[in-house]
Design a protein around this motif. Structure first.
Motif, PDB file in Angstrom:
ATOM      1  N   ASP A  66      48.146  80.275  55.708  1.00 13.12           N
ATOM      2  CA  ASP A  66      49.422  80.241  56.308  1.00 13.12           C
ATOM      3  C   ASP A  66      50.199  79.391  54.958  1.00 13.12           C
TER       4      ASP A  66
ATOM      5  N   ARG B 259      52.261  83.981  57.159  1.00  9.27           N
ATOM      6  CA  ARG B 259      50.824  84.003  56.594  1.00  9.27           C
ATOM      7  C   ARG B 259      50.940  84.948  55.263  1.00  9.27           C
TER       8      ARG B 259
ATOM      9  N   GLU C 284      43.385  84.764  53.098  1.00 12.05           N
ATOM     10  CA  GLU C 284      44.502  84.606  53.727  1.00 12.05           C
ATOM     11  C   GLU C 284      44.886  83.032  54.053  1.00 12.05           C
TER      12      GLU C 284
END
Length: 670
Positions: free
Chosen positions: A369, A353, A367
């Motif tokens: 992945d 991440r 945020e």
């Protein structure tokens, strides 16, 4: 000698024997003794002079070049989004010295120069052109660390075979001119990952043998300017991947402390004065990894990753013993945001991440992945991220450009391959002057390997998407069309079933299968493989070689190669006896389609350079081909712009046979 004894008083009179001329013998003995002492002194003096002026002389053991050419400073910008091309490159061979763990290669970009530090010494080049500027090496010595501060650069050498013989050598960073040398000093907490130790404000940080005292050494004169006793019961860690880091105004060092909870600590010191800015406990007795950005200090100790501001306040924490994996978490600081890549605790290890946090509040802005980025860099308001693979099924590495405000990503292929499992240089990234610099490990030249530094510029746009380096997606062949039934039958795989696999490159989805796996069908004999009278499957005899290269399908021409020989080394039919009768799965992958033949050749060369074992094959009838791995189960080949990999471990020689078939299909498209 004569002795006379008096009969009355018992007195003894001893007389010396005289030499001719009346000279006593004892005088000659004294002269002999003096001669021996003089000879011993002369020999000792000669040994000292030889050691100092011959064995330790600079004129034969030092190779030092300097420059008077000016250097152009670089702007803080990287290349624009889009295709990337190689501007210049350099390969540095790995140096295996006497000290374990210090055989890496590290890089830095500053003041318009690229510094390469390895066990061999220092090599400094023009960052724009790659032209050599200055260098320094010492024969019989290994560079174990280096530091830079303002316009000075200092190297730490240790004599091979003698850990007590240490030397600091200081240079003018731009010209390479020698400033001073100092013997015996021990740098404080050298990082094995970067080979650097803290320095700043024209002061180097050193320590004593017990590692309980810090010294500040002037980078101008080489003299000590301050002394700091470490906290009671604490000392610097002896070794570690990154036990310290620093910038001009602040240095952070990990301390190993006894008593109480025995947790390690992080000590922040001002290099100019030696004053302690702050001292914080960590969560483990193990040596932490330390990384410093402009205003943020990161420490990972195996229990958590912690972020500290310049006053020592912890404004963010990521818990977990695997939050950073096997190395320090990649992070950059840009526009007041800390952008960090980590493995979230409680999720699968494969999840990576990226997170953006405001400094110093620690508020999470966004945020997402991302791939397991191997390195990060920032310049000109952009963040550059090095991904080991453009896609899982494709060959080149990739470069993502991340927009710090919202995390949007654009992707481009890198003109090299990356194997993060190789020892030596850790992947590294920097951006300046419109260029992107990448340092990656290589297995070639074998057996010791090397590190490859590549300077990338913006490339030409093409008819296709930037994610494919401008090559139209329609140029990619279907991996399942590269073998026909006759090719499979000749390799005793006529009954295998094809399973196509597609891939994405960034946001671009390739329209055809990039990989095709052929697996044996369950419960049925392969077509074309007759049963014997007892109902058992047997392999048909292998066809003999016929035709000439390029004139007939290679499915009917298989020459005896070292990979197609029996145990005794004699050529014979493959798959007729012994363990070779088993027929396994095969995989055909179109790893890359380059814009030109030359670009495809460079990509194949990059692939074999990252493999511990790679051998040239000249019998595949491709433009280039390599046998990869300890057996002949993998063949990588290039035909014109196409790079293809064939994997087939059983029966022996199947990979080479099928690679010939693929080369024939690509050379003779229907």
């Amino acid at each position: 000698m004569q002795a006379q004894y008096a009969e009355g008083g018992g007195a003894v009179v001893v007389a010396s024997r005289q030499r001719p001329g009346g000279r006593p013998e004892s005088v000659g003995g004294v002269r002999v003794a003096l001669g021996l002492v003089s000879g011993a002194v002369a020999i000792a003096l000669c040994a000292v002079l030889v050691d100092r002026f011959v064995l330790g002389a600079e004129w034969w053991q030092v190779r030092h070049t300097v420059t008077a050419e000016p250097v152009t400073p670089q702007s803080e910008t990287g290349p624009p989004p889009g295709p990337l091309a190689v501007s210049w490159e350099q390969t540095t061979r790995t140096h295996h010295g006497a000290v374990a763990g210090h055989d890496g290669v590290a890089y830095a970009v500053a003041q318009g120069q690229v510094v390469t530090a390895s066990g061999h010494g220092l090599d400094v080049r023009d960052a724009r052109t790659g032209a050599p500027r200055w260098s320094y090496r010492r024969s019989g010595w290994t560079l174990l660390g280096w530091a830079s501060t303002r316009s000075r650069l200092v190297a730490h050498f240790q004599r091979d075979g003698d850990r007590t013989d240490r030397l600091l050598v200081a240079f003018d960073a731009l010209s390479g001119g020698l400033l001073w040398r100092r013997e015996g000093e021990r740098p404080a907490a050298v990082s094995r990952a970067t080979l650097r130790w803290p320095a700043g404000s024209d002061v180097l940080l050193t320590t004593d043998e017990p590692r309980r005292t810090l010294f500040g050494v002037s980078a101008v004169s080489g003299k000590r300017v301050w002394r700091l006793a470490l906290p009671r019961g604490c000392r610097l860690f002896e070794g570690g991947a990154r036990p310290s880091d620093g910038r001009e105004s602040l240095a952070a060092l990990a301390l190993e402390c006894a008593g109480g909870d025995r947790h390690s600590r992080l000590l922040a010191v001002a290099p100019a004065t030696g004053s302690v800015r702050w001292n914080r406990p960590l969560g483990s007795p193990e040596s932490p990894e330390v990384s410093m950005l402009d205003g943020v200090t990161l420490a990972s100790d195996g229990t958590a990753l912690r972020a500290f501001d310049d006053r020592g306040g912890a404004f963010a924490e990521w818990k977990g013993d695997g939050v950073c994996g096997d190395a320090m978490c990649q992070a950059v600081l840009t526009a007041g945001r800390l952008m960090i890549v980590y493995h979230p605790d409680g999720e699968r290890r494969s999840v990576t991440r990226m997170e953006a946090r405001r400094v110093p509040s620690g508020k999470v802005e966004w945020e997402r992945d991302v791939p397991a980025y191997a390195a990060l860099a920032q310049a000109g308001g952009r963040v550059f991220a090095l991904r080991p693979r453009l896609s899982e099924r494709l060959l080149p590495a990739g470069v993502d450009i991340v927009e710090p405000g919202g995390g949007t990503i654009t992707t481009a292929p890198a003109p090299f391959a990356l194997n993060t499992d190789l020892p030596g240089a850790r992947p590294w990234l920097a951006a300046a002057g419109g260029l992107l610099y990448a340092g990656v490990p290589q297995a070639a030249p074998r057996p010791d390997g090397a590190a490859r530094l590549v300077a990338l510029r913006g490339g030409l746009t093409g008819a296709g998407p930037a994610e494919l380096d401008g090559v139209p997606a329609g140029d990619w062949p279907d991996a399942c069309s590269l073998l026909e039934k006759a090719d499979l039958a000749a390799a005793h795989m006529a009954g295998h079933v094809a399973e196509p696999v597609r891939a994405n490159a960034g946001t671009v989805r390739l329209p055809r299968a990039v990989s095709c796996t052929y697996k044996p069908s369950k419960g049925k004999p392969s077509k074309g493989e007759p049963k014997d009278p007892e109902g058992k499957r047997r392999n048909p005899p292998e066809p003999g070689p016929t035709g000439s290269p390029g004139s007939a399908s290679p499915s009917s021409s298989a020459s005896a190669t070292p990979s197609a020989t029996g145990p005794a080394g004699t050529a014979g039919p493959v798959g007729t006896t012994g363990p070779d009768t088993a027929v396994g799965s095969i995989t055909v992958s179109v790893r890359w389609v380059a814009r030109t033949d030359h670009a495809a050749s460079r990509m194949l060369d990059a692939l074999q350079a990252t493999q511990a074992q790679a051998r040239r094959r000249r019998d595949i009838r491709a433009d280039e081909a390599y046998e990869i791995g300890p057996t002949a189960g993998m063949i990588a080949l290039r035909v014109r712009r196409y790079v293809v990999v064939v994997e087939a471990e059983r029966p022996a020689g199947a990979a080479a046979r099928l690679a010939r078939s693929i080369a024939y299909r690509l050379n003779n498209p229907s």
